[in-house]
Design an enzyme around this catalytic site. Structure first.
Site, mmCIF file in Angstrom:
data_model
loop_
_atom_site.group_PDB
_atom_site.id
_atom_site.type_symbol
_atom_site.label_atom_id
_atom_site.label_comp_id
_atom_site.label_asym_id
_atom_site.label_seq_id
_atom_site.Cartn_x
_atom_site.Cartn_y
_atom_site.Cartn_z
ATOM 1 N N LYS A 42 -0.626 13.202 2.126
ATOM 2 C CA LYS A 42 -0.309 13.519 3.512
ATOM 3 C C LYS A 42 -1.368 14.445 4.080
ATOM 4 O O LYS A 42 -1.869 15.335 3.381
ATOM 5 C CB LYS A 42 1.071 14.195 3.586
ATOM 6 C CG LYS A 42 2.203 13.229 3.244
ATOM 7 C CD LYS A 42 3.529 13.912 3.009
ATOM 8 C CE LYS A 42 4.553 12.908 2.518
ATOM 9 N NZ LYS A 42 5.699 13.539 1.860
ATOM 10 N N HIS A 64 6.602 6.641 7.876
ATOM 11 C CA HIS A 64 7.241 7.408 6.799
ATOM 12 C C HIS A 64 8.046 8.524 7.469
ATOM 13 O O HIS A 64 7.473 9.453 8.028
ATOM 14 C CB HIS A 64 6.172 7.985 5.859
ATOM 15 C CG HIS A 64 6.704 8.942 4.829
ATOM 16 N ND1 HIS A 64 6.528 8.760 3.484
ATOM 17 C CD2 HIS A 64 7.393 10.099 4.955
ATOM 18 C CE1 HIS A 64 7.104 9.765 2.832
ATOM 19 N NE2 HIS A 64 7.626 10.589 3.712
ATOM 20 N N ARG A 77 12.689 18.401 -4.835
ATOM 21 C CA ARG A 77 11.960 19.683 -4.830
ATOM 22 C C ARG A 77 11.830 20.173 -3.387
ATOM 23 O O ARG A 77 12.136 19.438 -2.446
ATOM 24 C CB ARG A 77 10.541 19.450 -5.374
ATOM 25 C CG ARG A 77 9.789 18.411 -4.545
ATOM 26 C CD ARG A 77 8.324 18.270 -4.892
ATOM 27 N NE ARG A 77 7.632 17.462 -3.901
ATOM 28 C CZ ARG A 77 7.552 16.149 -3.888
ATOM 29 N NH1 ARG A 77 8.128 15.433 -4.843
ATOM 30 N NH2 ARG A 77 6.908 15.503 -2.926
HETATM 31 C C1 MV4 Z 1 6.224 0.534 0.597
HETATM 32 C C2 MV4 Z 1 5.417 0.153 1.682
HETATM 33 C C3 MV4 Z 1 5.684 -1.052 2.292
HETATM 34 N N1 MV4 Z 1 6.680 -1.841 1.815
HETATM 35 N N2 MV4 Z 1 7.193 -0.275 0.173
HETATM 36 C C4 MV4 Z 1 3.733 4.440 -0.600
HETATM 37 C C5 MV4 Z 1 4.073 5.515 -1.583
HETATM 38 C C6 MV4 Z 1 5.389 5.151 -2.174
HETATM 39 N N3 MV4 Z 1 6.278 6.263 -2.135
HETATM 40 C C7 MV4 Z 1 5.899 4.010 -1.364
HETATM 41 N N4 MV4 Z 1 4.868 3.622 -0.458
HETATM 42 C C8 MV4 Z 1 5.010 2.494 0.308
HETATM 43 N N5 MV4 Z 1 6.026 1.663 -0.063
HETATM 44 C C9 MV4 Z 1 7.413 -1.445 0.774
HETATM 45 N N6 MV4 Z 1 8.365 -2.239 0.312
HETATM 46 C C10 MV4 Z 1 4.400 1.007 2.100
HETATM 47 C C11 MV4 Z 1 4.182 2.168 1.389
HETATM 48 C C12 MV4 Z 1 3.061 2.948 1.867
HETATM 49 C C13 MV4 Z 1 3.235 4.181 2.458
HETATM 50 C C14 MV4 Z 1 4.477 4.756 2.579
HETATM 51 C C15 MV4 Z 1 4.639 5.973 3.173
HETATM 52 C C16 MV4 Z 1 3.530 6.629 3.670
HETATM 53 C C17 MV4 Z 1 2.272 6.086 3.545
HETATM 54 C C18 MV4 Z 1 2.104 4.868 2.934
HETATM 55 C C19 MV4 Z 1 0.842 4.328 2.819
HETATM 56 C C20 MV4 Z 1 0.688 3.122 2.221
HETATM 57 C C21 MV4 Z 1 1.794 2.424 1.733
#
Ligand code: MV4
Length: 448
Positions: free
Chosen positions: A237, A208, A292
């Protein structure tokens, strides 16, 4: 410039905003609930006004009461902080109608970015890379299944009104798709009264990475580099850093330019964050835009030397950006740890209560953002975050060592905290090598 700002928040961010205002010579009004009579933000502001009972819905989320307080106290602007009303388009619009400056982007922009499938479409049209998947949202399991087949499994099912993991499910095959789609959609209807969903390719083990943006009213947009927020637990986080160990100078420039393009595509104003997923092959994809100031903004402040809250206020008051992109330099390394009132041994259950003793770390490059003090009673009604510990040093290794040392000095007694858990993350070998992704906690701390 504004004469008086009402801070529509509580806790450490309210204190952070009050301090910025005081340094700028702007008067402050705190709003507080009945549970927050003795809270630091209430005590620290120039003036304070009670806006209702402890539950957030009757106080910090009550738009009419906050607007009435603003008028009664003769404040000319509202800073919403994060959480609560900070991404509420209706509230931003109400402020506008009352001729009160909302310190944040325009109501329409908040609305547009709050709709995740629409934001995705806008970004696709602006040439910003998005996670592979459909362009249009879906409402029925048949439509969704067709989209999933076209994308290829595994897929991620997301709620258009979601964010932060709510209304989100992975589907690994056609067999489990229907159940996962229905569960995600039910969660979305229950949580957001919206059955609009969208389907994306599921990215395995991404990082991320988010970029901080500043944009003024005159079309000037800059980015302040990235934050790596890969270490999360249940979409909360735990630790953030800037810069990210995963980016080369070239990739940083490319992602930064893309983040600026994303902001321009929606006519963005004020501080914002463009979230990306970064895959193993260093491909990056737009995920969401947060309209934000974020909890983790201090790591960006430490490496850029800028004050993001002051920048927000100047922008909202109609000033031009004080810096151009070429004036912004990321120097050294910053790490933030979030210390929460929660018990890691009991599924991180929130643990409010009285803080009987607190001792804060200090020294060169050590920053503590908090609203706790000795004998402060942590109310059970709000978010459990107590304190942010931020360190800055010349490189990642030195910053990690400084964080370890500072965490070792921090004492919070009387209530349970995640301090030991965070200390273990800092001590983890993979973390120390910078080898982190969104599955880090699941991989190295399976018990949690
Ligand atoms: C995803 C992903 C994998 N593939 N989308 C988590 C919160 C939301 N904002 C989007 N998230 C994710 N989207 C796709 N197509 C994995 C996550 C995700 C994640 C993203 C950022 C930080 C931590 C996470 C933990 C689990 C899943």
């Amino acid at each position: 410039m504004f004469h008086k700002i009402l801070v529509a928040n509580r806790g450490e961010i309210a204190v952070r905003i009050i301090r910025a205002c005081r340094q700028m010579g702007i008067k402050t009004v705190a709003v507080y609930s009945e549970a927050d009579r003795e809270a630091l933000h209430t005590l620290l502001a120039d003036e304070a006004i009670c806006i209702g009972p402890a539950p957030s819905l009757e106080s910090y989320l009550n738009m009419e009461r906050i607007l009435s307080a603003t008028v009664a106290m003769k404040a000319d602007a509202i800073h919403p902080g994060f959480g609560f009303l900070s991404e509420n388009a209706k509230f931003a619009e109400m402020c506008q109608k009352c001729h009160i400056a909302f310190i944040g982007p325009d109501a329409q922009v908040i609305h547009k970015m709050g709709n995740k499938s629409e934001a995705r479409k806008t970004m696709m049209e602006a040439g910003v890379p998005v996670i592979p998947g459909g362009k249009e949202p879906v409402h029925t399991v048949e439509e969704a299944m067709a989209a999933a087949e076209a994308i290829g499994y595994p897929v991620m099912i997301k709620a258009s009104s979601g964010g932060g993991g709510k209304g989100m499910r992975i589907s690994r095959s056609a067999e489990d798709f229907q159940m996962n789609f229905q569960n995600a959609q039910m969660e979305s209807v229950k949580g957001f009264s919206d059955d609009t969903m969208y389907i994306e390719k599921y990215m395995e083990h991404p990082r991320h990475i988010e970029f901080q943006i500043l944009a003024d009213k005159y079309g000037n947009v800059v980015h302040l580099g990235e934050r790596d927020c890969s270490i999360q637990r249940h979409h909360q986080k735990v630790l953030e850093e800037s810069p990210s160990a995963a980016l080369s100078e070239e990739l940083r420039r490319k992602m930064g330019e893309t983040a600026v393009r994303a902001a321009r595509a929606v006519g963005y104003e004020n501080a914002g964050t463009v979230e990306f997923l970064l895959d193993k092959d260093k491909n990056f994809y737009f995920m969401e835009m947060n309209t934000r100031i974020q909890v983790e903004h201090p790591v960006t402040e430490m490496v850029t030397g800028m004050d993001l809250i002051k920048e927000q206020i100047r922008i909202a008051a109609g000033e031009r950006l004080s810096v151009r992109q070429e004036d912004i330099h990321v120097s050294g390394w910053a790490i933030e740890c979030r210390i929460n009132a929660e018990n890691p041994e009991k599924h991180f259950m929130p643990c409010p209560g009285t803080i009987t003793n607190v001792l804060l770390p200090g020294g060169n490059g050590v920053r503590v953002d908090t609203a706790i003090y000795n004998q402060y009673k942590v109310p059970p009604n709000y978010d459990s975050m107590l304190l942010k510990l931020i360190v800055h040093d010349k490189d990642r290794e030195a910053a990690v060592a400084k964080m370890r040392s500072a965490l070792g000095e921090l004492i919070i007694e009387g209530i349970d905290t995640n301090l030991d858990f965070v200390y273990e993350i800092i001590g983890n070998e993979a973390f120390q090598k910078g080898d982190v992704d969104t599955d880090f906690i699941g991989k190295y701390f399976p018990a949690y």
